[in-house]
Design a protein around this motif. Structure first.
Motif, PDB file in Angstrom:
ATOM      1  N   LEU A  12     -14.807  -4.380  11.462  1.00  0.00           N
ATOM      2  CA  LEU A  12     -14.235  -3.910  10.205  1.00  0.00           C
ATOM      3  C   LEU A  12     -13.689  -2.501  10.458  1.00  0.00           C
ATOM      4  O   LEU A  12     -14.407  -1.632  10.934  1.00  0.00           O
ATOM      5  N   TRP A  13     -12.400  -2.291  10.142  1.00  0.00           N
ATOM      6  CA  TRP A  13     -11.746  -1.005  10.389  1.00  0.00           C
ATOM      7  C   TRP A  13     -11.110  -0.524   9.097  1.00  0.00           C
ATOM      8  O   TRP A  13     -10.622  -1.316   8.297  1.00  0.00           O
ATOM      9  N   SER A  14     -11.073   0.790   8.916  1.00  0.00           N
ATOM     10  CA  SER A  14     -10.433   1.334   7.725  1.00  0.00           C
ATOM     11  C   SER A  14      -9.614   2.573   8.090  1.00  0.00           C
ATOM     12  O   SER A  14      -9.859   3.213   9.102  1.00  0.00           O
ATOM     13  N   SER A  15      -8.625   2.861   7.235  1.00  0.00           N
ATOM     14  CA  SER A  15      -7.762   4.012   7.465  1.00  0.00           C
ATOM     15  C   SER A  15      -7.183   4.493   6.141  1.00  0.00           C
ATOM     16  O   SER A  15      -6.897   3.701   5.248  1.00  0.00           O
ATOM     17  N   TYR A  16      -7.013   5.765   6.056  1.00  0.00           N
ATOM     18  CA  TYR A  16      -6.300   6.384   4.944  1.00  0.00           C
ATOM     19  C   TYR A  16      -4.920   6.729   5.479  1.00  0.00           C
ATOM     20  O   TYR A  16      -4.794   7.511   6.413  1.00  0.00           O
ATOM     21  N   ILE A  17      -3.890   6.097   4.967  1.00  0.00           N
ATOM     22  CA  ILE A  17      -2.545   6.284   5.494  1.00  0.00           C
ATOM     23  C   ILE A  17      -1.757   7.190   4.580  1.00  0.00           C
ATOM     24  O   ILE A  17      -1.643   6.946   3.384  1.00  0.00           O
ATOM     25  N   LEU A  18      -1.193   8.237   5.154  1.00  0.00           N
ATOM     26  CA  LEU A  18      -0.396   9.199   4.372  1.00  0.00           C
ATOM     27  C   LEU A  18       1.007   8.703   4.172  1.00  0.00           C
ATOM     28  O   LEU A  18       1.556   8.011   4.950  1.00  0.00           O
ATOM     29  N   TRP A  44      12.433  -0.818   8.350  1.00  0.00           N
ATOM     30  CA  TRP A  44      11.040  -0.792   8.780  1.00  0.00           C
ATOM     31  C   TRP A  44      10.771   0.387   9.702  1.00  0.00           C
ATOM     32  O   TRP A  44      11.606   0.732  10.520  1.00  0.00           O
ATOM     33  N   LYS A  45       9.595   0.977   9.563  1.00  0.00           N
ATOM     34  CA  LYS A  45       9.156   2.082  10.416  1.00  0.00           C
ATOM     35  C   LYS A  45       7.921   1.633  11.181  1.00  0.00           C
ATOM     36  O   LYS A  45       6.989   1.068  10.595  1.00  0.00           O
ATOM     37  N   ASP A  46       7.914   1.875  12.481  1.00  0.00           N
ATOM     38  CA  ASP A  46       6.762   1.561  13.324  1.00  0.00           C
ATOM     39  C   ASP A  46       5.702   2.633  13.088  1.00  0.00           C
ATOM     40  O   ASP A  46       5.798   3.733  13.614  1.00  0.00           O
ATOM     41  N   ALA A  47       4.693   2.324  12.253  1.00  0.00           N
ATOM     42  CA  ALA A  47       3.641   3.302  11.960  1.00  0.00           C
ATOM     43  C   ALA A  47       2.809   3.569  13.210  1.00  0.00           C
ATOM     44  O   ALA A  47       2.434   4.707  13.481  1.00  0.00           O
ATOM     45  N   THR A  48       2.508   2.519  13.976  1.00  0.00           N
ATOM     46  CA  THR A  48       1.850   2.669  15.266  1.00  0.00           C
ATOM     47  C   THR A  48       2.024   1.388  16.065  1.00  0.00           C
ATOM     48  O   THR A  48       1.974   0.286  15.515  1.00  0.00           O
ATOM     49  N   ALA A  49       2.226   1.541  17.353  1.00  0.00           N
ATOM     50  CA  ALA A  49       2.303   0.384  18.247  1.00  0.00           C
ATOM     51  C   ALA A  49       0.920   0.052  18.796  1.00  0.00           C
ATOM     52  O   ALA A  49       0.695  -1.046  19.297  1.00  0.00           O
ATOM     53  N   TYR A  70       0.846  -1.191   0.000  1.00  0.00           N
ATOM     54  CA  TYR A  70       0.000   0.000   0.000  1.00  0.00           C
ATOM     55  C   TYR A  70       0.880   1.240   0.000  1.00  0.00           C
ATOM     56  O   TYR A  70       1.807   1.336   0.797  1.00  0.00           O
ATOM     57  N   ARG A  71       0.599   2.162  -0.899  1.00  0.00           N
ATOM     58  CA  ARG A  71       1.339   3.427  -0.968  1.00  0.00           C
ATOM     59  C   ARG A  71       2.857   3.226  -0.982  1.00  0.00           C
ATOM     60  O   ARG A  71       3.584   3.802  -0.176  1.00  0.00           O
ATOM     61  N   ASP A  72       3.320   2.374  -1.879  1.00  0.00           N
ATOM     62  CA  ASP A  72       4.746   2.117  -2.093  1.00  0.00           C
ATOM     63  C   ASP A  72       5.455   1.515  -0.884  1.00  0.00           C
ATOM     64  O   ASP A  72       6.664   1.667  -0.730  1.00  0.00           O
ATOM     65  N   ASN A  73       4.721   0.850  -0.003  1.00  0.00           N
ATOM     66  CA  ASN A  73       5.298   0.200   1.162  1.00  0.00           C
ATOM     67  C   ASN A  73       4.699  -1.182   1.360  1.00  0.00           C
ATOM     68  O   ASN A  73       3.543  -1.431   1.003  1.00  0.00           O
ATOM     69  N   ILE A  74       5.483  -2.063   1.968  1.00  0.00           N
ATOM     70  CA  ILE A  74       4.982  -3.326   2.490  1.00  0.00           C
ATOM     71  C   ILE A  74       4.531  -3.017   3.911  1.00  0.00           C
ATOM     72  O   ILE A  74       5.264  -2.388   4.678  1.00  0.00           O
ATOM     73  N   TRP A  75       3.333  -3.461   4.272  1.00  0.00           N
ATOM     74  CA  TRP A  75       2.801  -3.222   5.609  1.00  0.00           C
ATOM     75  C   TRP A  75       2.636  -4.551   6.325  1.00  0.00           C
ATOM     76  O   TRP A  75       2.097  -5.498   5.760  1.00  0.00           O
ATOM     77  N   VAL A  76       3.103  -4.653   7.563  1.00  0.00           N
ATOM     78  CA  VAL A  76       2.882  -5.813   8.420  1.00  0.00           C
ATOM     79  C   VAL A  76       1.895  -5.368   9.490  1.00  0.00           C
ATOM     80  O   VAL A  76       2.119  -4.363  10.170  1.00  0.00           O
ATOM     81  N   ARG A 113      -1.422  -5.195  18.097  1.00  0.00           N
ATOM     82  CA  ARG A 113      -2.157  -4.202  17.303  1.00  0.00           C
ATOM     83  C   ARG A 113      -1.206  -3.160  16.721  1.00  0.00           C
ATOM     84  O   ARG A 113      -1.540  -2.009  16.544  1.00  0.00           O
ATOM     85  N   ASP A 114      -0.001  -3.615  16.422  1.00  0.00           N
ATOM     86  CA  ASP A 114       0.984  -2.729  15.815  1.00  0.00           C
ATOM     87  C   ASP A 114       0.911  -2.804  14.292  1.00  0.00           C
ATOM     88  O   ASP A 114       0.373  -3.744  13.721  1.00  0.00           O
ATOM     89  N   VAL A 115       1.450  -1.769  13.644  1.00  0.00           N
ATOM     90  CA  VAL A 115       1.496  -1.696  12.182  1.00  0.00           C
ATOM     91  C   VAL A 115       2.880  -1.185  11.794  1.00  0.00           C
ATOM     92  O   VAL A 115       3.332  -0.166  12.326  1.00  0.00           O
ATOM     93  N   TRP A 116       3.547  -1.888  10.869  1.00  0.00           N
ATOM     94  CA  TRP A 116       4.886  -1.543  10.415  1.00  0.00           C
ATOM     95  C   TRP A 116       4.889  -1.337   8.909  1.00  0.00           C
ATOM     96  O   TRP A 116       4.130  -1.991   8.196  1.00  0.00           O
TER      97      TRP A 116
END
Length: 144
Positions: A138-144, A94-99, A44-50, A83-86
């Motif tokens: 069901l959750w959604s987000s627009y990630i910048l 890797w960048k910790d988008a949120t813990a 998503y948006r030029d990144n791999i997300w875990v 509930r973390d996102v990388w």
């Protein structure tokens, strides 16, 4: 999203890539995120997300990898729900988008990306938030 080495019962955090589905190369042996299984990955948006998953808990106690057997002996469970996102542009850095995403910790969920003409949305759907607690959220987000 497995991440559990069935031969050694160890939660993994290695990253692999391929251009043809046949020949694989290792991008990194130890990504910055904790070893886990039942997580999900999307592009998503030029990144791999875990996204989220399950591990053995306290990294100060268990170190880089978590042995399932030791985890069960220590706390009677096979791991902690995350509930973390990388994010990573290359699978190495890797960048910790949120813990602490605003949805409940989970594993075994689905993740998807909707690329509409006017909006791109990242989705997290269902999974387990406890050892026998299936979610129907069901959750959604627009990630910048």
């Amino acid at each position: 999203g497995s991440g559990l080495d069935g031969n050694s019962d160890v939660y993994m955090n290695d990253v692999w890539y391929t251009k043809d589905g046949v020949d694989w190369s290792e991008a990194t042996t130890h990504a910055q995120w904790e070893g886990r299984w039942l997580h999900r990955s999307v592009f998503y948006r030029d990144n791999i997300w875990v996204v989220a998953g399950q591990n053995c808990g306290d990294p100060d106690v268990w170190g880089q990898y978590r042995a399932v057997e030791a985890c069960v002996k220590a706390n009677g469970k096979s791991g902690s729900f995350l509930r973390d996102v990388w994010a990573s542009p290359d699978g190495v850095s890797w960048k910790d988008a949120t813990a602490t995403a605003n949805w409940p910790a989970r594993a075994g969920h689905a993740s998807a990306v909707f690329n509409g003409p006017d909006v791109q949305t990242f989705w997290v759907l269902g999974g387990y938030s406890g050892y026998e607690d299936a979610t129907q959220d069901l959750w959604s987000s627009y990630i910048l």
